[in-house]
Design a protein around this motif. Structure first.
Motif, PDB file in Angstrom:
ATOM      1  N   PHE A  25     -16.015  61.334  49.992  1.00 58.46           N
ATOM      2  CA  PHE A  25     -17.203  61.729  50.754  1.00 58.46           C
ATOM      3  C   PHE A  25     -18.049  62.807  50.069  1.00 58.46           C
ATOM      4  CE2 PHE A  25     -13.998  64.608  52.593  1.00 58.46           C
ATOM      5  CZ  PHE A  25     -14.673  65.819  52.620  1.00 58.46           C
ATOM      6  N   HIS A  93     -19.646  57.401  54.775  1.00 63.74           N
ATOM      7  CA  HIS A  93     -18.629  58.329  55.265  1.00 63.74           C
ATOM      8  C   HIS A  93     -18.990  59.103  56.527  1.00 63.74           C
ATOM      9  CE1 HIS A  93     -15.734  57.749  52.049  1.00 63.74           C
ATOM     10  NE2 HIS A  93     -16.724  57.797  51.174  1.00 63.74           N
ATOM     11  N   ASP A 140     -11.795  57.948  55.423  1.00 66.19           N
ATOM     12  CA  ASP A 140     -12.788  59.012  55.598  1.00 66.19           C
ATOM     13  C   ASP A 140     -14.121  58.518  56.155  1.00 66.19           C
ATOM     14  OD1 ASP A 140     -11.228  61.180  55.031  1.00 66.19           O
ATOM     15  OD2 ASP A 140     -11.999  61.529  53.020  1.00 66.19           O
TER      16      ASP A 140
END
Length: 199
Positions: A25, A93, A140
């Motif tokens: 991310f 993300h 994530d």
């Protein structure tokens, strides 16, 4: 490396340490991840070995994305969250929240259980094909769709439940906001946040 920490080298368990790569991310390798390896306490590795054996009996394998996470990596996340949004990883993300909201909504912590050495991010793969089991969202993805119990379709929901059953049977507890995140219940260092690099 602390004497009670080891690389997770269990035959059949695959890994892709996301924070050692550009595929995470933050959009780049994270401080403290010098090599693409997974590290954890010896207790974590023993429990993961049991989980692997249980998964294998079902025709499944484990793929690990993260284990021990140095505190310096967590600090790197905090600095990243304060920088202006560049949009490079947002859609994948954190499509519906800001960087700062990741912390307030519990997806990223200033003090992470990962830094204690007995938390793992993982998924399942099929032994016959090597393909990842569909989970209704990736690692994530900081969104309610990643929560346990989210409406993700019958196949993905069954796969999430299968992972949860395997991990809970082997001494882990789940984190309700992230289907991939599990912590050893009897973790050996419940109050210690380590900062040695992975390398």
């Amino acid at each position: 490396m602390n004497a009670d920490f080891v690389f997770v080298d269990v035959p059949g368990i695959r890994w892709d340490a996301k924070y050692a790569t550009w595929d995470n991310f933050t959009g780049k390798p994270v401080d403290g991840y010098l090599v693409n390896r997974i590290v954890g306490t010896k207790a974590l590795v023993a429990a993961l070995t049991m989980a692997h054996e249980k998964a294998e009996s079902l025709g499944l394998g484990l793929l690990l994305w993260d284990g021990y996470r140095p505190q310096r990596a967590v600090d790197c996340f905090l600095r990243w969250a304060e920088q202006p949004e560049d949009g490079r990883t947002k859609a994948r993300h954190h499509p519906r929240i800001t960087r700062a909201e990741m912390f307030g909504q519990g997806y990223v912590a200033a003090k992470s259980g990962h830094s204690r050495g007995s938390t793992v991010d993982l998924t399942l793969y099929h032994l016959d094909s090597g393909e990842l089991a569909p989970m209704g969202g990736g690692h994530d993805l900081m969104d309610p769709i990643s929560h346990h119990g989210a409406a993700v379709g019958e196949v993905a929901a069954a796969n999430r439940q299968q992972l949860c059953s395997i991990m809970e049977a082997c001494g882990f507890r789940r984190y309700d906001s992230e289907w991939w995140h599990y912590t050893l219940i009897d973790e050996p260092y419940p109050d210690t946040y380590f900062d040695f690099p992975i390398g």
